[in-house]
Design a protein around this motif. Structure first.
Motif, PDB file in Angstrom:
ATOM      1  N   THR A 241      25.670  39.632  16.386  1.00  0.00           N
ATOM      2  CA  THR A 241      26.049  39.384  14.998  1.00  0.00           C
ATOM      3  C   THR A 241      26.920  40.477  14.392  1.00  0.00           C
ATOM      4  O   THR A 241      27.682  40.215  13.480  1.00  0.00           O
ATOM      5  CB  THR A 241      24.817  39.204  14.088  1.00  0.00           C
ATOM      6  N   ARG A 242      26.768  41.711  14.886  1.00  0.00           N
ATOM      7  CA  ARG A 242      27.551  42.794  14.286  1.00  0.00           C
ATOM      8  C   ARG A 242      28.968  42.888  14.839  1.00  0.00           C
ATOM      9  O   ARG A 242      29.723  43.793  14.465  1.00  0.00           O
ATOM     10  CB  ARG A 242      26.879  44.135  14.521  1.00  0.00           C
ATOM     11  N   ASN A 243      29.256  42.028  15.791  1.00  0.00           N
ATOM     12  CA  ASN A 243      30.589  42.079  16.397  1.00  0.00           C
ATOM     13  C   ASN A 243      30.926  43.428  17.013  1.00  0.00           C
ATOM     14  O   ASN A 243      32.076  43.869  16.969  1.00  0.00           O
ATOM     15  CB  ASN A 243      31.659  41.730  15.364  1.00  0.00           C
ATOM     16  N   ARG A 244      29.931  44.073  17.542  1.00  0.00           N
ATOM     17  CA  ARG A 244      30.209  45.318  18.259  1.00  0.00           C
ATOM     18  C   ARG A 244      30.564  44.961  19.689  1.00  0.00           C
ATOM     19  O   ARG A 244      30.230  43.877  20.168  1.00  0.00           O
ATOM     20  CB  ARG A 244      28.961  46.200  18.263  1.00  0.00           C
TER      21      ARG A 244
ATOM     22  N   GLN B 213      19.222  43.243  15.232  1.00  0.00           N
ATOM     23  CA  GLN B 213      20.387  43.042  14.387  1.00  0.00           C
ATOM     24  C   GLN B 213      20.706  44.298  13.575  1.00  0.00           C
ATOM     25  O   GLN B 213      21.861  44.617  13.341  1.00  0.00           O
ATOM     26  CB  GLN B 213      20.102  41.879  13.431  1.00  0.00           C
TER      27      GLN B 213
END
Lengths: 371, 371
Positions: A149-152, A125
Motif C-alpha cells: 500500500t505504501r508504494n515502496r 502497513q
DNA sequence: TTGAAAGCGCTACCAA
DNA sequence: TTGGTAGCGCTTTCAA
C-alpha cells in the motif's frame, strides 16, 4: 555525563548543540552529514562537544521524515517467525540478504504475515521501512497487499508472482524434474511426493489433482508440474503418483503427513520431498516405520540447506544457491532504493546434489529390518 | 487507481485527503487515530475516500517523529545473523519475543553487532527503534554502547550485566553445577568441559584458569564457576578438569575444538558442553573418533533447545525456558515503553533433563567400537 | 565556510 | 463533533 548547568535536561537536539556552541543548526547537521561542508577543525569541535553532552547525533525519526529514508528494509515472512527461522534454508537466505544490506547500513525489520488476523495488517502497513522483501508467500495473502500500500520498492522471493515486481526465483520445475528423473534413473517406479503446504489452510494428507491445481503456493505448483512432466516423460501416469501434503514445512509435520504413505504393499520405494525440512521428516518417519534409507526407501529433498549434508543419511537433494539468492534480493533492494530499475533477474540455477539418501531400487533386499 | 483529475500525482497526505473531502486535516487524522473523536459516518466517508485514492494512512515516519514512536524494537545479536539464527535456542527465544511484541504491533529490527567494524556502529546508533533488546553479548562490546546512546529503553538477555538495565537471566551457575553433579553421580571422575567462546576473539583450544577468569562473556564465567564449585564440592580439583574453548557456538566449531580432547589414555569419560549446539558438535566428534555415546563418552548439554530431544542420542541437558524468556523480554520492553519501571525479573529456573546421552561410567565396557 | 528559512507529514492541544 | 494551529527535529536549498 548529562552536564547541563541549569539543572533542567532538555532533549538534546541539533539546535541545542548549535546554541551551546554559538553556531547555526545547519552547520551542526553538516558536521554529521556532509563533512566537506565545514572546516575539519569546526567539525571536530562540534563532535567533541556532542560527545561531551551525550548527544548521539541527529534523531533517526526526524531525519527519516526529512530524507524519506529510515534505514530499514521490511521482511515479510509467512506464518510465525519461529517456523521461518527454524528452517535452515531461510536462515541462510536471510544471512545473505542481511550481509548485502549491511553495506548500506540497512537493518531488517521482521514482520510475520499472519493470514488469520485482519488487525495484524496495520503494523505491516504502518511499518517504517524503505522497502519490502516478501519471503515466499502464497497468492492473495493480505499481508502482501498491506506491504504494497505504501508504494515502496518491493522484491519477492519465489512467490507470489506479481506483475511489475522483481522476483528472485529459481527454476522450480526443472529442480523437481531433476529429482524425479534421478529416482527414475535409479530404477524406481513406485514414486511418492511429499509436498509443502499447497494453500495456507493447514490441510494435511493426500492431495489430488484438483487440490494440486488449486495451490496458491506457486512454488509448489511449479514443482509439482515439473515432477509431473518428468514422471509422464518416463511413461508414468501422474495421477497414479501419490502426492501427500504436509500441514507445514517442518520435519515434524512432514513426518506426520507421510507416515501413512510408507506402509502397505504398494508403498512407494522412492519419495521426493519438496523441501529438505520435509525430507528430514521423511527420514524420521521411515525410521519410525522400520524402513532403512536408502535400502528400503530412497529420498530426495529440495534446497540443499545446511541440514542436508549432515542428515542421516546425508540427503540427496536439489541444490539452490540460498545465500546467493539472499544476496541478490539485497542487490535488488539497494538498486531500487537508488532509484534504478534493475532488470528482472534470471532464475538461479538448480542442480541435483547426489549424496546417499537415494539408491537403486531394491538395493537393500526386502524390508526386513522391522521389529 | 491513482485518480487525480489534474494529471499530476502529488504525494497523498492527510492534507490532500482533507482538502479533497473539504474537511480539516485533524479530522482525517482522528479518523485513523481516535475513531471516537468523530462521527462514525464521517469516519466511514473518510476511510472510503482514502481507499479510493489509494491513501495508505498516516505516514509512518511523520507519525513516528510526532509521537516519538516507530513501532519497532531493535534486536542486537552477536556476530552475523547467520550464526545467531542457526541456533535453535535463539530462534525459540526470538519467537517468544516476537509473539509478545506483536500484541503492540511492534516489529523486530535486527542488527548484527560486529565488533570488528567501527563504522558498522552508525547504523545501530541511527536505527529508528523504540527500544533495544540485547541478545547475549560480551562485556564491552561497542555495539551495546552504540545501542545505548539514544537513551531508549533497553533490556538485556543474559549478558552483559549493566547497572540499571533490566536483565532477563537464568541461574547459569546452578545449571552448570547440576550438569556436573549429574555426571559425578554417574560415577564419572575424568570430566571435561567444552566452553562457548570466552571472549569474542575466536580463540580455540584449551582454556586455562587465567583465560577462564578473563572471560568477557559473563554467561561462560558463571557457568564455569558453577561447574567448578560442583567439581570441587566432590573433591575434584578444578584446575585438573580440562576446559576447551570453541571458537564459535555452533556444532562444527564445537566438534573441531573438542576433537583433541577425545583421544588419549586420560581422555575424559564425560563431557559437559556449555550449550546444546556444542553438545551436538561433541556427538559428531565422538562419532568421528569411533566413540559411542553414552557407552564410551557421556555428554550433557545446556539449553534444551529444540535440537536436543531429536539428537542422536537424545541429549541429557540443562533446560532453560527459552520461549518463556523471550516472552519475558517482550513483557519488559512493553512495560518500559509504557513508562513503567518493572521490577528486575527473577532468574528463570533451570533444571536437568535426563535423556540418554549420559550414562554411568564404564557402562559400555572398553571403547572397542573403533575401526 | 557559515547561516537563515522553508518545509517533510503528522498529532494533540484547545477552542468553537 | 469538528477545526486551527503549534511544533516534533531535521535537511537542504539559497544567500551571505
Amino acid at each position: 555525563m548529562q552536564k547541563h548547568p541549569d539543572g533542567s535536561s532538555p532533549r538534546l537536539t541539533l539546535l541545542t548543540l548549535a546554541q551551546d556552541l554559538g553556531i547555526s543548526r545547519a552547520t551542526v547537521s553538516n558536521a554529521y552529514n556532509r563533512p566537506d561542508q565545514l572546516s575539519a577543525a569546526l567539525r571536530e569541535r562540534i563532535l567533541a562537544r556532542a560527545a561531551e553532552l551525550g548527544f548521539a547525533g541527529p534523531d533517526p525519526m526526524a531525519r527519516g521524515l526529512r530524507r524519506g529514508r529510515v534505514g530499514a528494509v521490511g521482511v515479510l515472512v509467512d506464518e510465525g517467525l519461529s517456523r521461518a527461522f527454524s528452517d535452515p534454508a531461510v536462515v541462510d537466505l536471510l544471512d545473505g540478504l542481511a550481509r548485502e544490506l549491511q553495506a548500506d547500513g540497512l537493518g531488517l525489520l521482521l514482520h510475520a504475515g499472519r493470514a488469520d488476523d485482519e488487525a495484524a495488517l496495520r503494523p505491516i502497513q504502518d511499518a517504517a521501512v524503505d522497502a519490502w522483501v516478501v519471503l515466499s508467500m502464497p497468492d492473495g495473502h493480505p499481508a502482501v497487499a498491506a506491504a504494497r500500500t505504501r508504494n515502496r520498492p518491493l522484491v519477492v522471493l519465489d512467490q507470489p508472482v506479481l506483475p511489475g515486481v522483481p522476483l528472485v526465483g529459481i527454476d522450480d520445475a526443472a529442480g523437481a524434474a531433476a529429482a524425479i528423473a534421478h529416482l527414475l534413473a535409479l530404477g524406481h517406479r513406485r514414486l511418492g511426493v511429499l509436498a509443502m503446504p499447497l494453500r495456507p489452510d493447514r490441510q494435511e494428507g493426500p492431495a489430488g489433482l484438483a487440490r494440486q491445481a488449486g495451490a496458491t503456493y506457486q512454488v509448489m505448483r511449479r514443482r509439482l508440474a515439473g515432477a509431473a512432466s518428468a514422471a509422464e516423460a518416463a511413461g508414468l501416469s501422474w495421477d497414479r503418483v501419490p502426492v501427500v501434503e504436509s500441514a507445514a514445512n517442518d520435519p515434524d509435520a512432514g513426518a506426520r503427513a507421510v507416515a501413512g504413505l510408507l506402509t502397505g504393499d504398494d508403498a512407494p520405494t522412492a519419495l521426493f520431498a519438496c523441501s529438505d525440512q520435509l525430507a528430514l521428516g521423511v527420514l524420521r518417519a521411515a525410521r519410525a516405520a522400520g524402513l532403512r534409507v536408502p535400502a528400503d526407501l530412497s529420498v530426495v529433498g529440495f534446497d540443499d540447506s545446511s541440514a542436508a549434508p549432515s542428515a542421516d543419511p546425508p540427503l540427496t537433494t536439489v541444490r539452490q544457491p540460498l545465500r546467493d539468492r539472499g544476496r541478490e534480493l539485497g542487490v535488488l533492494v539497494r538498486a531500487l532504493l537508488r532509484g534504478e530499475t534493475p532488470p528482472a533477474p534470471e532464475p538461479a540455477p538448480v542442480h541435483l546434489v547426489v549424496r546417499s539418501s537415494a539408491a537403486p531400487v531394491g538395493g537393500g533386499g526386502a524390508a526386513d529390518a522391522r521389529g
